[in-house]
Design an enzyme around this catalytic site. Structure first.
Site, PDB file in Angstrom:
ATOM      1  N   VAL A  80     -18.834 -13.274 -14.731  1.00  7.73           N
ATOM      2  CA  VAL A  80     -18.530 -12.612 -13.474  1.00  7.73           C
ATOM      3  C   VAL A  80     -17.169 -13.093 -12.974  1.00  7.73           C
ATOM      4  O   VAL A  80     -16.947 -14.296 -12.805  1.00  7.73           O
ATOM      5  CB  VAL A  80     -19.613 -12.891 -12.415  1.00  7.73           C
ATOM      6  CG1 VAL A  80     -19.205 -12.321 -11.058  1.00  7.73           C
ATOM      7  CG2 VAL A  80     -20.945 -12.292 -12.851  1.00  7.73           C
ATOM      8  N   GLU A 172     -27.372 -43.077 -18.890  1.00  6.45           N
ATOM      9  CA  GLU A 172     -28.029 -42.638 -20.122  1.00  6.45           C
ATOM     10  C   GLU A 172     -27.060 -42.639 -21.298  1.00  6.45           C
ATOM     11  O   GLU A 172     -27.410 -43.071 -22.402  1.00  6.45           O
ATOM     12  CB  GLU A 172     -28.633 -41.253 -19.902  1.00  6.45           C
ATOM     13  CG  GLU A 172     -29.838 -41.280 -18.967  1.00  6.45           C
ATOM     14  CD  GLU A 172     -30.197 -39.940 -18.375  1.00  6.45           C
ATOM     15  OE1 GLU A 172     -31.258 -39.830 -17.725  1.00  6.45           O
ATOM     16  OE2 GLU A 172     -29.414 -38.987 -18.556  1.00  6.45           O
ATOM     17  N   ALA A 316     -32.689 -30.586 -11.410  1.00  5.60           N
ATOM     18  CA  ALA A 316     -33.476 -29.461 -11.910  1.00  5.60           C
ATOM     19  C   ALA A 316     -34.639 -29.075 -10.993  1.00  5.60           C
ATOM     20  O   ALA A 316     -34.822 -27.882 -10.711  1.00  5.60           O
ATOM     21  CB  ALA A 316     -33.974 -29.767 -13.321  1.00  5.60           C
TER      22      ALA A 316
END
Length: 420
Positions: A80, A172, A316
């Protein structure tokens, strides 16, 4: 003549966009889901692809496959480039214009280098599969080039890894990279000893994992240090080049620097006639719509909204909740119901540090170590999309735990990062 069936356009196939689309499965409408990629990505495990623990297909699934049974959805591969809320249409990069009655923009976030965009080529960030494969290539090639080096100074620079940013992604990456050097690659080289590789995690703030309590942050620091990671807090990086980074006025030779320090909202937010914050997040109403255009919604990392006086985090679970809420709001608008405020449910935070090491904060119930690591494993496998992916990740993690091996160590495009 206008089609009597409302048209809904969803921009972005991430957690917010996909959850909104699926929540509209029983709605009498035509949905067009637009994304630059053909897949939904489980971003919480993206670092596992970057560090060769998982393959790309383990954490991603084609959007068309996910939505194959949902007959009111069409998937459109495209970018877009224009949004006209007043005229109710979006423009794609191929100049196609698509009309809508309701629009959801959930195009996520990108990297932010705090005005130092020149650092980007030397310190890649981690947001997409392309990013992960690029980082994996850089990490594995660093050991290969160190093996081929004839200069001790150059060899040391190849074996110095710096991760900028002490949030979950940085932690991590640093913890896993230390495990790779000390276990996965052990005894595989003849000239170098991978176990002497230096992994440094750099955080400008006073401590890592600032979203967690101080005691869990301290435990994470100790767990990282037990893996061999040097944790440096309280000093910001002042420069990054192809061969080094600087802390204050001290320059440190290092060929591999990874960026996990800054996040900026998708640039699509700037296409809307509405205020944004410093990070580019769109300021939305309490139901995630735009004040001037109640039929246009923004969700996920692009939405700037607070709940209980705090910004809703860009994670999330929050994106999924936003997606479902937007779907409910669109259906309410269709039948003339009043809007309802988005209510964020905080289920807690968790982060893994390395093998048998993690921290978890479930709304005040805190634990760390092996139990937290097992909880982290179970939670991430459970929330993966697709049974095949769940089984594949479980098998790969089981194998990695038993053997310290990482199956996805194939280097693609090695010539792209060849020095000189």
């Amino acid at each position: 003549m206008k089609n009597s069936v409302p048209k809904v356009i969803v921009v972005g196939g991430g957690f917010a966009g996909l959850w909104a689309t699926r929540a509209l499965a029983k709605c009498e409408c035509e949905i067009t889901l637009i994304d630059k990629q053909n897949h939904h990505l489980f971003q919480p495990l993206l670092y596992q692809v970057a560090t060769a623990g998982l393959s790309a297909g383990d954490i991603a699934a084609p959007l068309r496959h996910i939505l194959r049974e949902q007959k009111n959805v069409s998937v459109r591969l495209g970018k877009v480039v224009g949004i006209a809320p007043m005229e109710k249409h979006v423009t794609l990069d191929d100049k196609t214009e698509l009309d809508f009655d309701y629009l959801l923009i959930a195009s996520g976030a990108t990297h932010a280098y705090f005005g130092k965009s020149e650092w980007a080529p030397h310190a890649p960030g981690l947001k997409t599969l392309d990013d992960a494969l690029n980082i994996r290539r850089k990490l594995l090639l660093a050991f290969e080039y160190a093996e081929a080096s004839t200069s001790q100074v150059e060899q040391d620079a190849w074996l110095h890894f710096a991760v900028i940013g002490g949030g979950p992604t940085g932690v991590e990456l640093a913890g896993t990279l230390a495990e790779i050097a000390r276990h996965t690659l052990k005894n595989e080289f003849r000239t170098i000893d991978p176990t002497v590789a230096k992994v440094r995690l750099i955080e400008a703030g006073p401590r890592i994992l600032s979203a967690f309590s101080a005691d869990l942050s301290n435990k994470a620091t100790k767990q990282l240090e037990s893996l061999g990671v040097e944790v440096c807090c309280g000093t910001a990086v002042s420069d990054i080049t192809e061969n080094s980074y600087s802390l204050g006025d001290k320059t440190v030779p290092a060929k591999t620097v990874l960026w996990a320090a800054g996040v900026a909202a998708s640039p699509l937010g700037k296409l809307l006639d509405t205020p944004t914050d410093k990070a580019g997040r769109v300021q939305v109403e309490n139901n995630l719509s735009l004040a001037k255009y109640p039929f246009v919604f923004v969700a996920g990392d692009l939405a700037g909204i607070q709940f209980d006086g705090k910004p809703v985090p860009g994670i999330a679970p929050a994106a999924k909740q936003m997606g479902k809420h937007v779907a409910a709001e669109i259906q309410a608008l269709m039948v003339g119901k009043k809007p309802s405020a988005f209510r964020y449910r905080d289920f807690g935070n968790l982060a893994t540090i390395g093998r048998l090491s993690a921290i978890v904060d479930l709304r005040g119930f805190k634990f760390s170590g092996v139990s937290a690591w097992l909880f982290w494993l179970a939670a991430h496998i459970f929330f993966l999309i697709g049974f095949r992916n769940q089984i594949s990740v479980f098998i790969n993690w089981t194998w990695a735990y038993c053997s310290y091996k990482r199956h996805a160590r194939v280097i693609y495009g090695a010539s792209k990062d060849k020095p000189g």
